[in-house]
Design an enzyme around this catalytic site. Structure first.
Site, PDB file in Angstrom:
ATOM      1  N   HIS A   1     -34.173  12.469  13.505  1.00 35.25           N
ATOM      2  CA  HIS A   1     -33.920  11.162  13.967  1.00 35.25           C
ATOM      3  C   HIS A   1     -34.147  11.076  15.248  1.00 35.25           C
ATOM      4  O   HIS A   1     -34.549  10.296  16.090  1.00 35.25           O
ATOM      5  CB  HIS A   1     -32.815  10.726  13.056  1.00 35.25           C
ATOM      6  CG  HIS A   1     -32.087   9.452  13.518  1.00 35.25           C
ATOM      7  ND1 HIS A   1     -31.715   8.423  12.789  1.00 35.25           N
ATOM      8  CD2 HIS A   1     -31.524   9.090  14.906  1.00 35.25           C
ATOM      9  CE1 HIS A   1     -31.001   7.540  13.400  1.00 35.25           C
ATOM     10  NE2 HIS A   1     -31.283   7.990  14.873  1.00 35.25           N
ATOM     11  N   GLU A   2     -33.114  12.108  15.750  1.00 35.43           N
ATOM     12  CA  GLU A   2     -32.975  12.194  17.258  1.00 35.43           C
ATOM     13  C   GLU A   2     -34.365  12.599  18.086  1.00 35.43           C
ATOM     14  O   GLU A   2     -34.591  12.007  19.234  1.00 35.43           O
ATOM     15  CB  GLU A   2     -32.001  13.304  17.395  1.00 35.43           C
ATOM     16  CG  GLU A   2     -30.588  12.920  17.080  1.00 35.43           C
ATOM     17  CD  GLU A   2     -29.953  11.594  17.655  1.00 35.43           C
ATOM     18  OE1 GLU A   2     -30.396  11.122  18.779  1.00 35.43           O
ATOM     19  OE2 GLU A   2     -29.269  10.977  16.912  1.00 35.43           O
TER      20      GLU A   2
ATOM     21  N   HIS B   1     -36.257   9.237  18.457  1.00 36.49           N
ATOM     22  CA  HIS B   1     -35.837   8.663  19.806  1.00 36.49           C
ATOM     23  C   HIS B   1     -36.495   9.260  20.730  1.00 36.49           C
ATOM     24  O   HIS B   1     -37.131   8.602  21.596  1.00 36.49           O
ATOM     25  CB  HIS B   1     -34.325   8.692  19.916  1.00 36.49           C
ATOM     26  CG  HIS B   1     -33.507   7.684  18.841  1.00 36.49           C
ATOM     27  ND1 HIS B   1     -33.909   6.572  18.694  1.00 36.49           N
ATOM     28  CD2 HIS B   1     -32.740   8.094  17.920  1.00 36.49           C
ATOM     29  CE1 HIS B   1     -32.962   5.810  17.818  1.00 36.49           C
ATOM     30  NE2 HIS B   1     -32.144   6.992  17.399  1.00 36.49           N
TER      31      HIS B   1
END
Ligand SMILES: [Zn+2]
Length: 373
Positions: free
Chosen positions: A67-68, A71
């Site tokens: 997820h990170e 980004h």
């Protein structure tokens, strides 16, 4: 964020693990291996509960990293460089060296994380479909991971800044109004509102439903969100106010400079008590040797003040971060935040010319706003 250790680099981005992350790892592993799996699948062996519990937790961790990373990679492709990501109890915090310059870039970067979690959730849902009824432990693991990834996406899409949803919300407001400052103010206010709602919900769950643990946890998340939203707002105000100023404009050049052989006693009697200065540059004929603050002085017991020279207790120059007069003040503030320090000496052509400190910056901005310049 202090108390974190380096995990290594992925795609050139430094990943760090904050100690609070271990709390969530232990909490998830024990609740899976001790409660959830035994109550749903009573015929597994004790070893299997723990093996599947630990593997599930590790895959959850990998999901958060993905997820990170989503980004970060989308951010980088849109001109927002990411330096490091710290994983802690509530997920991940990306350390950006600057904010998005355009609403489109912010939208894509913010939406990438939840989108990634949804895709991962979907993949685990597929795995569950293919393994249920045949490989029960894998199916159980896939089911939980599908659920938690979708939950992660949904939670992060709550439109309160600094959650991903809050950034998406801000980018839309920003796109529509063209006003970055106002959009940030609205999105952070909504973030604070969401925080208060969580706290209120947590209290209701505690006292009405008498589910103390869930209520406390929800209130705790709410408190964290409220804090993060207020901090983001203050930070945005700082950015706005300092934008465009250089170090030489915001530094103070009347910072006292003392020679290295001054004793602590002399410094206290002749400088600190009379002038009220808190930090001193230690320099030998203009050449910076170190910096001395009240903090350094407190490490020397008072009876040794007369025989201790400042060069023995100062923070030496090789351990200092140095600012240059033409750097922009905002980047210095970010460096100070990153290193948790309050001041940096300003050096030009290897001579010390001043000091830039957090409280100077505050005074600088305060005076400017009072004068309206
Ligand atoms: Zn995110």
């Amino acid at each position: 964020m202090g108390n974190a250790f380096n995990l290594g680099r992925v795609f050139g981005i430094q990943f760090r693990l904050h100690y609070t992350w271990f709390i969530i790892f232990i909490l998830i592993t024990t609740s899976l291996s001790w409660q959830l799996f035994p109550s749903s699948y009573p015929d597994w062996s004790l070893l299997l509960y723990w093996v599947i519990g630990i593997v599930t937790s590790l895959l959850f961790f990998a999901s958060v990293v993905a997820h990170e990373l989503a980004h970060s990679l989308v951010g980088r492709a849109n001109g927002i460089p990411i330096k490091s990501i710290t994983l802690f109890i509530f997920g991940g915090i990306a350390q950006m060296t600057k904010e998005a310059a355009r609403p489109g870039a912010e939208f894509k970067m913010a939406a990438a994380g939840p989108a990634c979690s949804l895709v991962i959730g979907g993949l685990f849902a597929l795995l569950w479909l293919f393994t249920r009824g045949t490989i029960e432990p894998i199916a159980a693991m896939a089911y939980w991971l599908a659920y938690i990834n979708v939950a992660l996406a949904v939670f992060n899409l709550i439109p309160g800044f600094p959650l991903d949803g809050g950034r998406v919300f801000r980018s839309i407001l920003w796109q529509l109004s063209g006003n970055y400052k106002r959009s940030t103010r609205i999105a952070t206010r909504v973030g604070q509102g969401v925080g208060y709602l969580f706290i209120l919900g947590g209290i209701l769950i505690m006292f009405v439903l008498r589910d103390w643990l869930s209520g406390l946890w929800l209130a705790f998340i709410g408190w964290f969100l409220e804090n993060a939203a207020s901090a983001s707002y203050r930070q945005a105000q700082w950015r706005e106010a300092l934008y465009g100023f250089t170090v030489s404009q915001a530094m103070t050049s009347d910072c006292p400079v003392v020679p290295p052989s001054t004793t602590v006693d002399q410094l206290v009697q002749e400088h600190i008590l009379t002038s009220g200065h808190h930090s001193f540059l230690v320099a030998d004929e203009g050449r910076l040797m170190g910096i001395l603050t009240l903090h350094n002085i407190k490490t020397v017991s008072q009876q040794n003040w007369g025989v201790t020279q400042v060069k023995e207790v100062m923070t030496p120059v090789d351990r200092l971060k140095i600012a240059h007069p033409d750097q922009d003040a905002l980047s210095i503030l970010e460096q100070m935040d990153e290193a948790s320090i309050n001041q940096m000496p300003v050096v030009s052509e290897s001579r010390v010319i001043g000091l830039i400190a957090r409280d100077n910056l505050i005074r600088f901005l305060h005076i400017r706003s009072r004068l309206g310049v």
